[in-house]
Scaffold this motif. Structure first.
Motif, short mmCIF file in Angstrom:
data_model
loop_
_atom_site.label_atom_id
_atom_site.label_comp_id
_atom_site.label_asym_id
_atom_site.label_seq_id
_atom_site.Cartn_x
_atom_site.Cartn_y
_atom_site.Cartn_z
N GLU A 11 -3.45 -10.19 -1.15
CA GLU A 11 -2.03 -10.39 -0.81
C GLU A 11 -1.68 -10.72 0.42
O GLU A 11 -2.42 -10.25 1.70
N ASP A 12 -0.77 -11.53 0.73
CA ASP A 12 -0.08 -11.97 1.94
C ASP A 12 0.99 -11.12 2.33
O ASP A 12 1.59 -11.22 3.23
N SER A 13 1.68 -10.36 1.14
CA SER A 13 2.82 -9.53 1.32
C SER A 13 2.88 -8.37 0.58
O SER A 13 2.16 -8.54 -0.45
N ALA A 14 3.27 -7.07 1.07
CA ALA A 14 3.21 -6.08 0.46
C ALA A 14 4.29 -5.04 0.82
O ALA A 14 4.99 -4.91 1.76
N ASN A 15 5.05 -4.51 -0.42
CA ASN A 15 6.02 -3.75 -0.14
C ASN A 15 5.87 -2.30 -0.94
O ASN A 15 5.14 -2.43 -2.09
N GLY A 16 6.58 -1.24 -0.44
CA GLY A 16 6.12 0.00 -1.12
C GLY A 16 7.11 1.17 -0.97
O GLY A 16 7.77 1.00 0.01
N PHE A 17 6.86 2.22 -1.60
CA PHE A 17 7.50 3.43 -1.55
C PHE A 17 6.70 4.81 -1.63
O PHE A 17 5.96 4.64 -2.85
N ILE A 18 6.72 5.46 -0.92
CA ILE A 18 5.92 6.95 -1.26
C ILE A 18 6.94 8.12 -1.15
O ILE A 18 7.74 8.17 -0.53
N GLY A 19 6.53 8.86 -2.32
CA GLY A 19 7.37 10.17 -2.53
C GLY A 19 6.21 11.24 -1.79
O GLY A 19 5.13 11.21 -2.20
N LEU A 20 6.85 11.99 -1.09
CA LEU A 20 5.92 13.11 -0.28
C LEU A 20 6.32 14.41 -0.97
O LEU A 20 7.30 14.89 -1.56
N GLN A 21 5.29 15.52 -1.09
CA GLN A 21 5.34 16.70 -1.55
C GLN A 21 6.67 17.64 -1.06
O GLN A 21 6.96 18.53 -1.89
N ASP A 22 6.95 17.59 0.13
CA ASP A 22 8.21 18.05 0.84
C ASP A 22 9.50 17.80 0.47
O ASP A 22 10.69 17.92 0.94
N GLY A 23 9.40 16.45 -0.34
CA GLY A 23 10.67 15.81 -0.61
C GLY A 23 10.96 14.67 0.22
O GLY A 23 12.09 13.91 -0.05
N ALA A 24 10.19 14.42 1.38
CA ALA A 24 10.49 13.42 2.28
C ALA A 24 10.02 11.98 1.63
O ALA A 24 9.28 12.09 0.62
N THR A 25 10.45 10.84 2.06
CA THR A 25 10.17 9.56 1.23
C THR A 25 9.67 8.57 2.79
O THR A 25 10.21 8.77 3.56
N VAL A 26 9.08 7.43 2.36
CA VAL A 26 8.81 6.60 3.08
C VAL A 26 8.84 5.24 2.43
O VAL A 26 8.14 5.01 1.30
#
Length: 364
Positions: A233-248
């Protein structure tokens, strides 16, 4: 602390490795540059001449077997990191391995297990953790100035910066992936590190390959082979859910139709927020019922944390590593889940009883 010098060798003498590792290790009084190795012996010869290194090798096993080394830097293509690092550990050598630690979580875990058996150290070359801005911000977060962290953004987007079209960087078998493994490891790692590396619960990801077949050479930021393999891939996007409720949220690109290149980290907390955009740190908070923006003045001539001195000290005095191999397992497991999510086009969840993450939670 002992006064003896540590015997050092470099494996992989490309220009970036020489610029980063040899130039920095050569400046330390407790390091002796002993040997340099590269399959292209001319690269090794040039590095040896520049830094007055007495011994050159084409084979890393020969170098490790003959030179009684204390430290090696592993600066080879990604797919070689695991075997070289494990071989060094088995022969009693500490390893400073460039990022990513391995091409996937399973390989990274093999390195951790070999490290534990050997009693030696492995540090990942995550240089962004060692900038003055990151060191200062991490201390602010750890001491509670931003409150509870609930959201982060991370990215490194380029307009024209494919790192060697048709070289090993664009070959999945050798690199392990594209921009996500190349650039994403830097800034996604930094965001999660600043947050305390909380346990992830799920990842949603998407990958794009829009510039692999273009004949426009200006999209290639570095020299390469336009007819070579380009299956990442030449481009990547995403989202992470974390156990403490935070997100990235995260976004990475080697090539994209944007105004200009940018690197960014944004951390949001209940008491304040912070950003590092193109290396500039700002803190956003409240004083006397008013919103304020603070730009810390960090002296660039004073290094708050030196990556190379830090690793040397960890060997000589058991200083706790800032970027240990276990963090490579954490990151590569996230990237594995990201690629699976992109392939399936749906969120991918982490197993709740993932032992590797339980081990990691105790060291963060």
């Amino acid at each position: 602390m002992t006064k003896r010098k540590l015997r050092y060798g470099l494996i992989g003498a490309g220009s970036n490795a020489v610029k980063k590792h040899l130039s920095n290790y050569s400046s330390l009084s407790n390091i002796e540059l002993v040997a340099v190795c590269d399959v292209n012996i001319e690269n090794a010869r040039k590095a040896a001449e520049t830094y007055k290194i007495p011994n050159m090798y084409k084979n890393y096993q020969d170098m490790i077997n003959k030179e009684d080394l204390d430290i090696v830097s592993v600066c080879t293509p990604n797919s070689l990191h695991t075997d070289i690092t494990i071989y060094a550990l088995q022969n009693g050598v500490n390893v400073h391995c460039e990022k990513p630690l391995a091409v996937n979580g399973k390989e990274a875990q093999r390195i951790v297990e070999a490290k534990n058996r050997s009693g030696k150290n492995v540090m990942i070359g995550l240089n962004n953790r060692f900038t003055n801005e990151a060191v200062y911000l991490k201390k602010c977060i750890d001491e509670g100035y931003l409150g509870d962290i609930y959201k982060a953004k991370a990215g490194w987007i380029r307009r024209s910066g494919i790192p060697g079209r048709g070289t090993w960087f664009t070959n999945k078998e050798v690199a392990g992936g594209g921009v996500m493994i190349d650039l994403g490891v830097h800034y996604l790692d930094l965001a999660l590190f600043l947050m305390g590396m909380p346990e992830p619960t799920y990842v949603t990801g998407a990958t794009y390959q829009n510039f692999a077949h273009t004949d426009k050479r200006n999209r290639n930021g570095y020299k390469g082979n336009p007819n070579g393999i380009f299956n990442v891939e030449d481009s990547a996007n995403g989202f992470i859910g974390l156990q403490d409720g935070a997100t990235v949220n995260f976004e990475f690109s080697w090539a994209s139709n944007i105004d200009k290149d940018q690197t960014f980290i944004e951390i949001l907390g209940t008491k304040g927020g912070a950003s590092i955009i193109n290396g500039e740190l700002k803190i956003h908070s409240e004083i006397l019922d008013s919103c304020v923006d603070i730009s810390p003045i960090l002296n660039p001539n004073i290094k708050l944390k030196n990556e190379f001195e830090h690793f040397t000290n960890s060997i000589l005095s058991s200083e706790e590593l800032l970027a240990p191999a276990e963090h490579g397992v954490y990151m590569m497991n996230i990237i594995d889940h990201f690629y699976l999510s992109a392939e399936k086009q749906e969120p991918v969840f982490f197993e709740k009883n993932n032992n590797s993450y339980k081990r990691l939670s105790s060291i963060c």
